[in-house]
Scaffold this active site. Structure first.
Site, short mmCIF file in Angstrom:
data_model
loop_
_atom_site.label_atom_id
_atom_site.label_comp_id
_atom_site.label_asym_id
_atom_site.label_seq_id
_atom_site.Cartn_x
_atom_site.Cartn_y
_atom_site.Cartn_z
CG HIS A 101 61.15 -30.19 12.78
ND1 HIS A 101 61.71 -31.05 13.69
CD2 HIS A 101 60.49 -31.00 11.90
CE1 HIS A 101 61.41 -32.31 13.39
NE2 HIS A 101 60.66 -32.30 12.30
NE ARG A 142 62.53 -36.88 14.21
CZ ARG A 142 61.52 -36.65 13.37
NH1 ARG A 142 61.69 -35.86 12.33
NH2 ARG A 142 60.34 -37.18 13.57
CD GLU A 160 64.05 -29.92 15.76
OE1 GLU A 160 62.86 -30.17 16.03
OE2 GLU A 160 64.61 -30.32 14.75
O1 LIG Z 1 59.57 -34.52 11.35
C1 LIG Z 1 58.46 -34.87 11.24
C2 LIG Z 1 58.00 -36.22 11.07
O2 LIG Z 1 58.74 -37.18 11.32
O3 LIG Z 1 56.86 -36.38 10.67
#
Ligand SMILES: O=CC(=O)O
Length: 331
Positions: free
Chosen positions: A294, A247, A276
């Site tokens: 992402h 993250r 983001e």
């Molecule tokens: O980033 C995406 C997730 O946590 O599934």
């Protein structure tokens, strides 16, 4: 009345699922995979969200949550009958977990559905940074090869010392792949894993000192927030590379940008960011940085597997069966 699976069912009688915002599975595949449920789509209402939720407060028992929509205490309080949250993400940082624990709300997530794809992406980003593939692609497309001549040399992946931050299911998949590439793996994690032989480091700074690469694979929690800061990056050194498929806020982004711009860090491959979809503009001009929006978790195949898991969790809940991918909330 509508036809579902060749028999007439009353749509109003189907089990109801609240959806606050369309998750990626719906964006790409529509909501056919949940055709045996009645979807209450908050975003289609003209009402402000709090009014919409107040109207449906008593009837909502189950909610489908896309990874990016914050499930705050305020929202949870507007849903007093809520018993289940199914999130399409692996990460849980968007959900107020203490409030769910207090209320006894069950949570189900993507479990390890995405792990292999995320690990592939981490390795892809690393190879791209070392071998400058994105930057070489742009060099050729811009017609610079005939005029500028030789493209700069890349760096070899085999033999690199790779530190994995967070040896959960994604971290283990990354380790497996990079071990096969001839990298030397070590890791830091909340606890030493008894079942792996890779060297364990309780301190991320120490791990960084002994590695050429750090790959961030852990979840975002209070403990991991800004864990990769300037001290860690300086310990990794001028040739060091950071990959982030965890993250954004696990890395102190401002300090990452500073280290990259000032040449205190060798490169970065980033699939996730602090704010983001906004990405710091300074990164756009740096060839040693590879950026991705992402997307590590999303392949067509994985989204289909996710659809099945989401459906299975709702089916289990509405038939009083154990959830296929429950989260155990520890105190
Ligand atoms: O980033 C995406 C997730 O946590 O599934």
């Amino acid at each position: 009345m509508e036809a579902h699976d060749n028999c007439q069912v009353n749509y109003e009688e189907l089990p109801q699922i609240l959806v606050l915002e369309p998750p990626p599975i719906m964006i790409f595949y529509g909501d056919q995979f949940l055709k045996n449920f009645r979807l209450l789509k908050a975003w289609e209402s003209q009402l402000p969200l709090d009014q919409f939720l107040t109207i449906h407060a008593q009837s909502v028992q189950a909610l489908l949550s896309p990874g990016r929509y914050l499930l705050t205490t305020d929202i949870l309080q507007l849903l007093p009958s809520l018993q289940l949250v199914v999130t399409t993400s692996a990460g849980l940082d968007h959900i107020n977990l203490p409030e769910c624990r207090r209320r006894g709300i069950s949570i189900a997530n993507a479990n390890d559905t995405y792990s292999a794809d995320v690990a592939d992406m981490a390795v892809g980003l690393l190879i791209d940074v070392f071998r400058k593939m994105s930057s070489a692609d742009s060099f050729v497309r811009k017609g610079l090869w005939p005029t500028k001549g030789d493209f700069p040399l890349g760096s070899k992946l085999g033999g690199k010392r790779v530190g994995i931050v967070g040896l959960g299911s994604i971290g283990q998949e990354v380790a497996k792949r990079l071990h096969a590439f001839g990298c030397r793996i070590s890791y830091s994690s909340r606890n030493k894993k008894p079942y792996v032989s890779y060297p364990f480091y309780p301190s991320v700074v120490q791990l960084a000192k002994d590695c050429d690469v750090l790959i961030v694979c852990c979840g975002l929690t209070q403990q991991t927030h800004h864990m990769i800061n300037k001290d860690v990056m300086l310990a990794l050194g001028k040739e060091g590379v950071v990959i982030n498929v965890g993250r954004g806020p696990i890395i102190k982004e401002e300090e990452l940008v500073q280290c990259l711009v000032q040449g205190e860090l060798g490169g970065a491959g980033l699939d996730v960011f602090e704010n983001e979809p906004n990405v710091p503009g300074e990164l756009f001009t740096l060839d040693k940085v590879v950026l991705s929006p992402h997307r590590a978790v999303h392949t067509a195949e994985t989204l289909m597997a996710m659809c099945e898991l989401v459906k299975a969790n709702f089916e289990a809940f509405f038939s009083n069966k154990p959830l296929p991918s429950p989260i155990v909330l520890n105190n």
